[in-house]
Scaffold this motif. Structure first.
Motif: not given
Lengths: 348, 348
Positions: B332-346, A250-260, B285-287
């Motif tokens: 800020x590089x996180x985890x939503x980008x990756x090198x494009x894999x040509x269709x046939x290789x998937x 049970x988490x106090x609020x949504x933002x904290x829950x996102x961290x969870x 929240x982007x993190x």
């Protein structure tokens, strides 16, 4: 260039003192004259100096909005912007402006409130939080200044305080009962700052549900974190390090829950398969999380709107009786809770 | 009960008119007398009536903060609370209060600004957004009222406007170049409201990068959505319905990008394996999203802080030259980008 009272008086064919009285909305001036003067003001684009008008009619048409250490914490939590959204909507309808506090500590905020009250900068005050033994509340009661609290006063003696709140105890009880019904017995409680009344209400509801179900409330399952941003993550580390870690939270609020959720993901503990999570507030992003959060919608916007309505009514009629308004909450079932699977049945 | 100027005068052993002059900080009063009077005020707990003092010294120590249709949209986007956090920090340091606009439409906001200016409710104004052909900006220029813009004026003639901005064009160019380097050629652009200057700058940067790389900019890959909440989701439907859907997306802001991630998840298009996503703002929240967003940190807090600093300096010294402050951004590089894999290789 600037239009003066004299110009208005000339156009309306009245004495300048009459214009002043119209601005002050004096009962000594007939409605017909008032209308004529107002038309002249409109035609010339005359706006009475705000401060002069305030001095005359003793009203500022401004509400003070008091936010807990706004710069550091409050504006990082979507709760506050959403409550201000509700406040703004109502203030806008009633043609009130908003004056925001900027203080960081309780004493700084108290000093700001003192200034607002003693120099008549605002007509009334909205307090967006309630702390245990709150100095600001005590001061406003002492001064008999119009104010409305979002939350509830902690002290029983503060009987005359008008407030708008959720039934936070009941909400916490309901979500805990829900987890119990899903077969969870080891339920962790990740609360916010214990100085806030809402945290105490949540904890009380959580413990009442456990007691009713005959499940022992374990001290080590109850943790508190101030920092919403990292708090959720640290809480998970603390709870998952226990000999018997909880299977539901049970988490106090949504933002904290996102961290969870984030920390559980990192630990490769899958939600809801291995851990159920339920939180409070239903801020927008709770729907966008992965998986979408099961939470309690406390209608934050409505809290702000109702509190503003209540305060403005009080300003217009100081004899209004004390009001205690409870905004109903709503349990929002999404995808972070699941029936507890006894250990031996887990195949992987 | 209330302490008056007379009480202060008596204790300080001066005439009441001297007390008034001290409140107005008149140069006709010696520093020694000022000190004595202020000590008496302090001792008696005297606070000059705010409006009376404002009339005397022509200052309100209040900044007007203008937010686009605050109740409907702004406060749902973490950008605005964060910018207000920066404003609050600086205003607090300089002992300024904040007066928030509550209007919903451009005309209502213009009327509010008129009231603030003409009735001297505030000493200066912070505009938290810049639109193409902005009526509020034009009015403030006309009135020669102190204001600072967060963003940049669209019209070239508005040369005398002080503003604090990011280099949004460059930021959009960089993220698009990054996606091109990862092998993506079919890159979608999900922009915000085209009335905002920032949207035009983003689009320009995106197109410059494509042009530089010799990649054709396709009209159908460029879409605009107002509603941050659902906009991202709808944009995905629109773009994925194309005959050749994009393999990467440049998204106006993080909140919209969360909507994008959510819809892709629903469509079982995995990020970053099958779709790369990059956005702007780096709100908290982007993190916390899953996967964490690759984005551009535009230092929102700093935008608010710098703009407030600039405005207060202008209020204290109207002769301050016009300032154009660019707050640097950071990829800020996180985890939503990756090198494009040509269709046939998937394989799957």
């Amino acid at each position: 260039m600037a239009v003066t009272i004299k110009d208005v008086a000339k156009l309306a064919n009245v004495a300048p003192s009459t214009v002043s009285r119209v601005i002050a909305n004096s009962s000594r001036i007939s409605e017909r004259t008032k209308e004529r003067v107002r038309e002249a003001m409109e035609e010339l684009g005359y706006h009475p100096n705000f401060n002069a008008r305030s001095l005359v009619n003793q009203q500022t048409n401004t509400l003070g909005v008091i936010i807990p250490s706004s710069a550091k914490i409050a504006f990082q939590n979507p709760f506050f912007p959403e409550v201000i959204r509700g406040i703004t909507s109502k203030a806008y309808l009633e043609k009130f402006g908003l004056y925001l506090s900027t203080g960081q500590t309780e004493n700084e905020i108290l000093e700001e409130v003192r200034q607002m009250v003693q120099s008549r900068r605002v007509d009334g005050i909205l307090l967006l939080y309630s702390k245990v033994d709150d100095k600001v509340i005590n001061y406003l009661i002492e001064e008999d200044f119009p104010f409305v609290l979002i939350g509830r006063p902690y002290e029983a003696e503060a009987m005359n305080v008008s407030y708008v709140n959720n039934d936070n105890l009941k909400a916490a009880k309901t979500v805990t009962e829900y987890l119990l019904l899903l077969g969870h017995e080891n339920i962790g409680f990740i609360g916010g700052n214990l100085d806030y009344v809402v945290t105490r209400d949540h904890k009380e509801g959580y413990q009442q549900a456990l007691k009713k179900a005959g499940v022992e409330s374990k001290e080590e399952y109850i943790v508190y974190y101030d920092e919403i941003q990292e708090g959720g993550q640290e809480a998970v580390i603390e709870l998952m390090s226990l000999k018997t870690p909880p299977t539901a939270l049970v988490v106090a609020d949504d933002l904290m829950a996102l961290g969870v959720l984030r920390m559980l993901d990192e630990m490769e503990i899958s939600v809801p398969e291995e851990m159920s999570v339920v939180s409070f507030n239903n801020v927008m992003l709770s729907e966008l999380s992965s998986p979408p959060l099961t939470t309690v919608d406390i209608h934050i916007y409505e809290l702000g709107f109702q509190a503003t309505d209540c305060l403005i009514k009080k300003i217009h009629d100081p004899k209004q009786p004390t009001k205690k308004i409870i905004v109903p909450h709503k349990f929002i079932k999404r995808q972070t809770c699941r029936k507890r699977i006894p250990e031996k049945e887990i195949s992987s």
